[in-house]
Design a protein around this motif. Structure first.
Motif, mmCIF file in Angstrom:
data_model
loop_
_atom_site.group_PDB
_atom_site.id
_atom_site.type_symbol
_atom_site.label_atom_id
_atom_site.label_comp_id
_atom_site.label_asym_id
_atom_site.label_seq_id
_atom_site.Cartn_x
_atom_site.Cartn_y
_atom_site.Cartn_z
ATOM 1 N N MET A 1 39.583 29.133 92.564
ATOM 2 C CA MET A 1 39.948 30.119 91.818
ATOM 3 C C MET A 1 41.262 30.478 92.727
ATOM 4 N N THR A 2 42.552 30.540 91.882
ATOM 5 C CA THR A 2 43.811 31.158 92.461
ATOM 6 C C THR A 2 43.478 32.609 92.021
ATOM 7 N N VAL A 3 44.096 33.174 93.249
ATOM 8 C CA VAL A 3 43.989 34.555 93.186
ATOM 9 C C VAL A 3 45.443 35.093 92.363
ATOM 10 N N PRO A 4 45.233 36.155 91.561
ATOM 11 C CA PRO A 4 46.549 36.589 90.984
ATOM 12 C C PRO A 4 47.417 37.235 91.683
ATOM 13 N N ALA A 5 48.717 37.170 91.271
ATOM 14 C CA ALA A 5 49.709 37.912 91.876
ATOM 15 C C ALA A 5 49.613 39.545 91.914
ATOM 16 N N TRP A 6 49.806 40.218 92.725
ATOM 17 C CA TRP A 6 49.824 41.865 92.736
ATOM 18 C C TRP A 6 50.677 42.437 93.031
ATOM 19 N N ARG A 7 50.949 43.817 92.506
ATOM 20 C CA ARG A 7 52.062 44.767 92.762
ATOM 21 C C ARG A 7 51.629 45.990 93.337
ATOM 22 N N LEU A 8 52.611 46.723 93.884
ATOM 23 C CA LEU A 8 52.027 47.962 94.249
ATOM 24 C C LEU A 8 52.823 49.011 93.605
ATOM 25 N N ARG A 9 52.192 50.296 93.176
ATOM 26 C CA ARG A 9 53.037 51.309 92.600
ATOM 27 C C ARG A 9 52.225 52.646 93.044
ATOM 28 N N ARG A 10 53.286 53.418 92.932
ATOM 29 C CA ARG A 10 52.711 55.098 93.294
ATOM 30 C C ARG A 10 51.533 55.583 92.170
ATOM 31 N N ALA A 11 50.432 55.928 92.669
ATOM 32 C CA ALA A 11 49.379 56.471 91.776
ATOM 33 C C ALA A 11 49.700 57.959 91.751
ATOM 34 N N SER A 12 48.898 58.364 90.820
ATOM 35 C CA SER A 12 49.070 59.606 90.294
ATOM 36 C C SER A 12 47.637 60.244 89.816
ATOM 37 N N ALA A 13 47.405 61.493 89.634
ATOM 38 C CA ALA A 13 46.130 61.860 89.205
ATOM 39 C C ALA A 13 45.707 61.103 87.869
ATOM 40 N N VAL A 14 46.459 60.915 87.222
ATOM 41 C CA VAL A 14 46.258 60.076 85.837
ATOM 42 C C VAL A 14 45.484 58.832 86.193
ATOM 43 N N ASP A 15 45.742 58.170 87.625
ATOM 44 C CA ASP A 15 45.076 57.059 87.895
ATOM 45 C C ASP A 15 43.713 57.270 88.844
ATOM 46 N N SER A 16 43.115 58.398 88.513
ATOM 47 C CA SER A 16 41.934 58.660 89.454
ATOM 48 C C SER A 16 40.776 57.651 89.135
ATOM 49 N N ASP A 17 40.484 57.533 87.934
ATOM 50 C CA ASP A 17 39.357 56.362 87.395
ATOM 51 C C ASP A 17 39.840 55.050 87.960
ATOM 52 N N ALA A 18 40.885 54.514 88.137
ATOM 53 C CA ALA A 18 41.078 53.247 88.626
ATOM 54 C C ALA A 18 40.954 53.280 90.149
ATOM 55 N N LEU A 19 41.517 54.387 90.818
ATOM 56 C CA LEU A 19 41.519 54.710 92.342
ATOM 57 C C LEU A 19 39.551 54.645 92.768
ATOM 58 N N ALA A 20 38.951 55.140 91.875
ATOM 59 C CA ALA A 20 37.546 55.506 92.016
ATOM 60 C C ALA A 20 36.728 54.166 91.990
ATOM 61 N N LEU A 21 37.313 53.298 90.813
ATOM 62 C CA LEU A 21 36.866 52.077 90.379
ATOM 63 C C LEU A 21 36.805 51.138 91.661
#
Length: 174
Positions: A1-21
């Motif tokens: 399996m090929t690992v997809p490319a990733w990127r970084l971005r600043r997270a905010s409180a609206v990203d809390s669900d993604a961070l928790a996951l």
């Protein structure tokens, strides 16, 4: 399996669900077989919920979210907060409270990019030293932090469920 490319971005409180996951998944990956399953579930529910991340961010925490392309699925993150470690604090200290990436992204450079971003975020926030605590039995993490210039400056006892663990406390000037 090929690992997809990733990127970084600043997270905010609206990203809390993604961070928790990602937090729950990576904590499970890291500690399944080390900690009791019920203790993992309770710890994640208390310390890595969406509400906990929202609180950290509202209180001035700085988070970075790693996402894959295409689709922006979350695969890693960092969280910087005011220090809560048993070492003598210095003015300008900040704690790297969390840095995790999902296992398929280990060895892809994501960890190095996340730590570099956290150090840069600390520097831009006017901080002089980054502190972090890491499970004493996690040799892989010890090597990673030491490779990135961190040195042991103390230790702490950390309770997960009914089990105490010995953690190393690392520090590094930025």
């Amino acid at each position: 399996m090929t690992v997809p490319a990733w990127r970084l971005r600043r997270a905010s409180a609206v990203d809390s669900d993604a961070l928790a996951l990602v937090a729950g998944a990576t904590f499970l990956e890291a500690f399944a077989g080390v900690l009791d399953g019920a203790d993992i579930v309770a710890h994640v529910g208390r310390n890595s919920s969406a509400a906990a991340f929202a609180r950290y961010l509202v209180e001035g925490g700085i988070a970075t979210l790693a996402e894959v392309e295409p689709g922006a699925a979350p695969v890693g993150y960092t969280l910087l907060t005011e220090p809560d470690l048993p070492v003598v604090p210095k003015p300008g200290d900040i704690e790297l409270k969390r840095i995790y990436a999902l296992a398929p992204f280990h060895g892809t450079g994501l960890g190095a990019a996340l730590i570099a971003r956290a150090l840069d975020d600390a520097r831009k926030a006017g901080r002089g030293r980054v502190l972090l605590g890491v499970y004493g039995g996690n040799r892989r993490a010890h090597r990673f932090y030491e490779k990135h210039g961190f040195a042991v400056i103390g230790e702490r006892r950390f309770l997960v469920g009914a089990t105490w663990h010995d953690d190393r406390v690392y520090g590094r000037a930025v």
